[in-house]
Design a protein around this motif. Structure first.
Motif, PDB file in Angstrom:
ATOM      1  N   PHE A   1      79.651  36.325  33.689  1.00  0.00           N
ATOM      2  CA  PHE A   1      80.521  35.153  33.713  1.00  0.00           C
ATOM      3  C   PHE A   1      79.741  33.945  33.196  1.00  0.00           C
ATOM      4  CE2 PHE A   1      84.531  36.154  35.821  1.00  0.00           C
ATOM      5  CZ  PHE A   1      84.270  37.431  36.273  1.00  0.00           C
ATOM      6  N   ASP A   2      80.459  33.074  32.481  1.00  0.00           N
ATOM      7  CA  ASP A   2      79.874  31.825  31.978  1.00  0.00           C
ATOM      8  C   ASP A   2      80.731  30.681  32.513  1.00  0.00           C
ATOM      9  OD1 ASP A   2      78.754  29.757  30.630  1.00  0.00           O
ATOM     10  OD2 ASP A   2      79.368  30.406  28.631  1.00  0.00           O
ATOM     11  N   VAL A   3      80.244  30.056  33.582  1.00  0.00           N
ATOM     12  CA  VAL A   3      81.055  29.053  34.274  1.00  0.00           C
ATOM     13  C   VAL A   3      80.244  27.771  34.446  1.00  0.00           C
ATOM     14  CG1 VAL A   3      82.484  30.689  35.548  1.00  0.00           C
ATOM     15  CG2 VAL A   3      80.249  30.025  36.449  1.00  0.00           C
ATOM     16  N   ASP A   4      80.950  26.679  34.768  1.00  0.00           N
ATOM     17  CA  ASP A   4      80.254  25.394  34.884  1.00  0.00           C
ATOM     18  C   ASP A   4      79.666  25.168  36.279  1.00  0.00           C
ATOM     19  OD1 ASP A   4      82.548  25.012  36.283  1.00  0.00           O
ATOM     20  OD2 ASP A   4      83.326  23.386  35.044  1.00  0.00           O
ATOM     21  N   SER A   5      80.019  26.029  37.242  1.00  0.00           N
ATOM     22  CA  SER A   5      79.458  25.827  38.591  1.00  0.00           C
ATOM     23  C   SER A   5      79.691  27.086  39.426  1.00  0.00           C
ATOM     24  CB  SER A   5      80.117  24.644  39.291  1.00  0.00           C
ATOM     25  OG  SER A   5      81.420  24.993  39.697  1.00  0.00           O
ATOM     26  N   VAL A   6      78.965  27.166  40.552  1.00  0.00           N
ATOM     27  CA  VAL A   6      79.170  28.271  41.482  1.00  0.00           C
ATOM     28  C   VAL A   6      80.564  28.200  42.086  1.00  0.00           C
ATOM     29  CG1 VAL A   6      78.382  29.278  43.653  1.00  0.00           C
ATOM     30  CG2 VAL A   6      76.703  28.488  41.988  1.00  0.00           C
ATOM     31  N   ASP A   7      81.043  27.002  42.373  1.00  0.00           N
ATOM     32  CA  ASP A   7      82.388  26.879  42.946  1.00  0.00           C
ATOM     33  C   ASP A   7      83.436  27.458  42.000  1.00  0.00           C
ATOM     34  OD1 ASP A   7      81.959  25.683  45.504  1.00  0.00           O
ATOM     35  OD2 ASP A   7      81.470  23.798  44.527  1.00  0.00           O
ATOM     36  N   THR A   8      83.287  27.197  40.701  1.00  0.00           N
ATOM     37  CA  THR A   8      84.219  27.771  39.737  1.00  0.00           C
ATOM     38  C   THR A   8      84.156  29.291  39.762  1.00  0.00           C
ATOM     39  OG1 THR A   8      83.964  25.841  38.298  1.00  0.00           O
ATOM     40  CG2 THR A   8      84.860  27.837  37.290  1.00  0.00           C
ATOM     41  N   LEU A   9      82.935  29.833  39.802  1.00  0.00           N
ATOM     42  CA  LEU A   9      82.786  31.288  39.847  1.00  0.00           C
ATOM     43  C   LEU A   9      83.486  31.875  41.073  1.00  0.00           C
ATOM     44  CD1 LEU A   9      81.496  33.924  38.801  1.00  0.00           C
ATOM     45  CD2 LEU A   9      79.494  33.384  40.184  1.00  0.00           C
ATOM     46  N   HIS A  10      83.260  31.261  42.227  1.00  0.00           N
ATOM     47  CA  HIS A  10      83.882  31.758  43.454  1.00  0.00           C
ATOM     48  C   HIS A  10      85.407  31.672  43.363  1.00  0.00           C
ATOM     49  CE1 HIS A  10      83.993  32.874  47.669  1.00  0.00           C
ATOM     50  NE2 HIS A  10      84.822  31.866  47.905  1.00  0.00           N
ATOM     51  N   ALA A  11      85.899  30.568  42.820  1.00  0.00           N
ATOM     52  CA  ALA A  11      87.355  30.427  42.698  1.00  0.00           C
ATOM     53  C   ALA A  11      87.930  31.503  41.779  1.00  0.00           C
ATOM     54  CB  ALA A  11      87.698  29.021  42.175  1.00  0.00           C
ATOM     55  N   LEU A  12      87.242  31.789  40.658  1.00  0.00           N
ATOM     56  CA  LEU A  12      87.736  32.825  39.737  1.00  0.00           C
ATOM     57  C   LEU A  12      87.761  34.185  40.437  1.00  0.00           C
ATOM     58  CD1 LEU A  12      86.006  32.092  36.303  1.00  0.00           C
ATOM     59  CD2 LEU A  12      88.334  31.536  37.054  1.00  0.00           C
ATOM     60  N   LEU A  13      86.652  34.526  41.103  1.00  0.00           N
ATOM     61  CA  LEU A  13      86.558  35.866  41.698  1.00  0.00           C
ATOM     62  C   LEU A  13      87.588  36.055  42.805  1.00  0.00           C
ATOM     63  CD1 LEU A  13      82.665  36.248  41.828  1.00  0.00           C
ATOM     64  CD2 LEU A  13      84.247  37.395  40.275  1.00  0.00           C
ATOM     65  N   THR A  14      87.757  35.024  43.653  1.00  0.00           N
ATOM     66  CA  THR A  14      88.699  35.192  44.764  1.00  0.00           C
ATOM     67  C   THR A  14      90.149  35.125  44.295  1.00  0.00           C
ATOM     68  OG1 THR A  14      88.473  32.838  45.263  1.00  0.00           O
ATOM     69  CG2 THR A  14      87.079  34.353  46.498  1.00  0.00           C
ATOM     70  N   SER A  15      90.366  34.684  43.050  1.00  0.00           N
ATOM     71  CA  SER A  15      91.742  34.679  42.538  1.00  0.00           C
ATOM     72  C   SER A  15      92.134  36.019  41.935  1.00  0.00           C
ATOM     73  CB  SER A  15      91.896  33.582  41.475  1.00  0.00           C
ATOM     74  OG  SER A  15      91.240  33.977  40.268  1.00  0.00           O
ATOM     75  N   LEU A  16      91.182  36.949  41.815  1.00  0.00           N
ATOM     76  CA  LEU A  16      91.506  38.255  41.218  1.00  0.00           C
ATOM     77  C   LEU A  16      92.411  39.041  42.166  1.00  0.00           C
ATOM     78  CD1 LEU A  16      87.991  39.279  39.825  1.00  0.00           C
ATOM     79  CD2 LEU A  16      89.949  38.377  38.539  1.00  0.00           C
TER      80      LEU A  16
END
Lengths: 96, 96, 96, 96, 96, 96, 96, 96, 96, 96
Positions: free
Chosen positions: E56-71
């Motif tokens: 993943f290429d994201v601007d922050s850890v919060d963004t990464l967590h939001a993407l993963l938990t939205s799956l």
């Protein structure tokens, strides 16, 4: 406050015999003093291992850490700590 | 003869509340009787866990196994046993 | 006295949605009250996990155990505790 | 951006005392400077271990890696990193 | 900012076939949209497993967590995250 | 054909500085040549570790083994290999 | 190209006997066809386990994954894959 | 009677080059003789590892132990043995 | 030929009491017959566990596998096998 | 009282050949004497390992610990102990 501590000792095979004996002797002296003070409440050998299970009764985590790191064998030990508390089924005053 | 026993309890989530309470009540009664008899010498709760650390003082491994398997919660426990012996640095009569 | 606590939550897939939401709502209320009281000093989500890392500041292990077992999600959590102490290189008053 | 970092230190027993002391002294200086800068937000000793738990607040993973590998003790450490994010139940501004 | 993410999927055997298919279909749609957006930079199947390795290429850890938990499959996945940084020997612009 | 390779490097502390530098220099040269050839498709540093995650694109397992064992640091590496295949949800031509 | 594959089978205890038998029968048919085709080169039972060790000879990882996921028992198996290559001391043509 | 044997080799870094080469040369000679005798039935290199997977066909466990301990590299190997038996779905005479 | 076998039994909690008793009764009958035949040479209970350690004396691995899979409790057991051979220091005829 | 003991031996590669032979010779003498005394009831080699599985029959844990720590190879062994008891299905007088 009680803590369950397991210590596994690994002396380097190349350590001279006298140095090892001196370490063990001073370790024993300190262990016995701490037992008499009441902070090292229980001490058992694990059968077949150069390891012990101990119960410490200390007023804080900082005190526990200071005691453990003051042990002459500390640099040669693996240490695992589990905080304990009184079990609701315990009937023994000494276990609190 | 001393044995270090760790018991981790896992009650199935679907067990009815009353059944669980009855199991725990009879477990507590037996645990307290065995403590008073001297065979269950120490009993502590591991903080944050539905688990305990215990020291048993029994005359044989068969006795230990009989005690543990008679516990009402035995079918729901993971049990780990370590034989203990007197530590050469111990100064406490009660730890032998 | 500081403790590092990791909590991993596993709600059974069959739990009804409302029950899960009610559990989480009451968990959040208690967590926020304990944070305001100062006993739950830090609380972070581990990225990608239904898990948190927390720092508790309590006066005893018994208090810590009582707090953790009072959490509504406690029956569905795996909990790991590590006692902490002040680091000799720390410059931050709040970390003691 | 927050990262949970655990560092376990293993100095080779054969390292001369002065070299170890010099390493620790320069490690402490850097650790304190990074704490004052705000990038090393929290630092705690794990009781009974030559190990710490730290919280870093950095603008990128590359910055975190650069900080960690610049530590004088880095060649003697095992490092584990967990990315953290704000917990929905957190009430503390400083935990974001 | 790059993160290495491994996802292992475990659908409960009792889940109705249509529900599983619907979950997978919506998972695929979101995965493809995130790949086109550039945030889910790489996606590979691990041979012989119902599991993937992703970058993943994201601007922050919060963004990464939001993407993963939205799956849609998030509740059925075990997820492990490792922060990555540019390797000093890398010659590939796309790997930074 | 794609393979996910994790390499953890452990140089013996007693290795002379120049020897270590020479090993790393020749490792870098080979790694960069293999990246330009297209066989070492991706190369990332794992944050906080002397370790990398790589994706190799080779025509056979024998080729992969020959490449890895030709690396100057091979005698000092722990290597783990996972075969990868195209993910059905992948939209990226370069990931096949 | 050779791959070492270990498959551990776990059929849910609640699966009706006929369904299990039908699964095993179709699994056996496919396994035997793939052995005759030469792609499933070796197949052994691990003593005392519902598990096998197999050697596959396939033209690509994608082919291997397609074969494994086409097995009727695939949803009930844990699979571990290790890529193999010719051993320099091998004297057996069939092992390349 | 068939046994699955995995051997991981760890030569001490300080072993002189000639001694290592001589060990490997005599290991290869014995391995090839045992393969021709039929007792070392298969021998494969695990990709990326100084390790092999082998199938031995011996008349007893004592014979297997005698063969393995006679290998010149035996003092430097970690060995794992799994007894194998004919798989009911096997169609290959050579796998019994 | 001797094999060390450890069997851990896990009966599903939902299994009706009579079914469990019938399984155990037929298991005991077969275990006692195999002991009298000499193939199941030793059988001990591991203290505190629903598990046993056994020594089998069989003419082949296939025989061992056939015996183990014929046990009524086999579907509910985890089984680990270690091949044994005569110890050079053994003085006991019965241990070969 | 029976105990299952596993001993794994690791002699340092640098130990002179004569010292190793002398250690093994005195180990064998003591092992054979303890077998004849009946305290070391069984002794088997684990195939492919420098390790054994033993059954001890002793009157107490302290006796077991004293025996094990008196072994000449004790400083070079990893030892694991499991207390055993009579199995309810055992028909063999010698297994109690």
């Amino acid at each position: 406050m009680l803590f369950h501590v397991r210590m596994d000792v690994n002396l380097p095979p190349a350590m001279p015999h006298e140095q090892a004996e001196e370490l063990k002797r001073s370790e024993r002296e300190l262990a016995q003093r701490l037992q008499r003070d009441g902070q090292w409440r229980h001490l058992w050998r694990i059968a077949g291992q150069y390891a012990n299970v101990s119960i410490f009764d200390v007023d804080s985590v900082d005190t526990l850490h200071a005691l453990l790191t003051s042990l002459p064998l500390f640099p040669y030990m693996q240490i695992q700590i589990m905080p304990l508390c009184r079990h609701p089924s315990s009937v023994r005053d000494g276990d609190a």
